[in-house]
Design an enzyme around this catalytic site. Structure first.
Site, PDB file in Angstrom:
ATOM      1  N   GLY A 174       0.790  -1.308  -0.037  1.00 32.98           N
ATOM      2  CA  GLY A 174      -0.015   0.054  -0.082  1.00 32.98           C
ATOM      3  C   GLY A 174       0.868   1.193  -0.006  1.00 32.98           C
ATOM      4  N   CYS A 175       1.759   1.357   0.651  1.00 30.52           N
ATOM      5  CA  CYS A 175       2.921   2.313   0.955  1.00 30.52           C
ATOM      6  C   CYS A 175       3.519   2.725  -0.420  1.00 30.52           C
ATOM      7  CB  CYS A 175       3.800   2.222   2.090  1.00 30.52           C
ATOM      8  SG  CYS A 175       2.818   2.198   3.602  1.00 30.52           S
TER       9      CYS A 175
END
Length: 153
Positions: free
Chosen positions: A43-44
């Site tokens: 996600g990052c």
């Protein structure tokens, strides 16, 4: 607790190159602070890549992007190099800035309490005032949503 309409909390942190960065360095500019849990996680990575891809469009609206997590300067450097990120990532090892912007909260996992980073974003206007606070965001498409808000601000 961060509140829309309040003056943004100042800070000084190191970026991925070890350079000291202060919020006051960007006086007269719009600033997007996005808070994320961990370098080089799925996600990052999505979020960092999307903000990097849109960096020029943000710049066209007098806006800079700063990503903040508890990761080290070295970790940020590796993350930027691996994914060709063009934005600045700031290291907040103490968590003080994360706390000030309500991005570090106590969480429970299997009955154990720990401080966890909540993926969130804050938009600060040219006068240093918080204009928008996105909480618990999903990474995919978030950068575009922030850009659309800024373009209409």
């Amino acid at each position: 607790m961060i509140t829309e309409g309040q003056k943004a909390e100042g800070f000084v942190l190191r970026d991925q190159d070890g350079t000291m960065v202060s919020l006051s360095d960007y006086a007269g500019k719009r600033v997007v602070l996005y808070f994320y849990p961990k370098d080089d996680t799925p996600g990052c990575t999505i979020e960092g890549v999307e903000f990097s891809r849109l960096k020029e469009e943000f710049s066209n609206h007098n806006t800079v992007i700063l990503g903040i997590s508890k990761d080290t300067v070295e970790s940020h450097k590796d993350f930027c190099n691996k994914h060709e990120l063009s934005i600045r990532l700031l290291s907040d090892g103490s968590g003080d800035v994360l706390r000030a912007y309500d991005a570090l909260r106590e969480q429970k996992d299997n009955g154990k309490k720990s401080a966890g980073i909540v993926r969130s974003t804050v938009f600060i206007d040219e006068n240093g005032t918080v204009r928008r606070h996105w909480k618990d965001v999903q990474p995919e498409g978030h950068a575009r949503n922030v850009l659309e808000f800024i373009a209409s601000f």
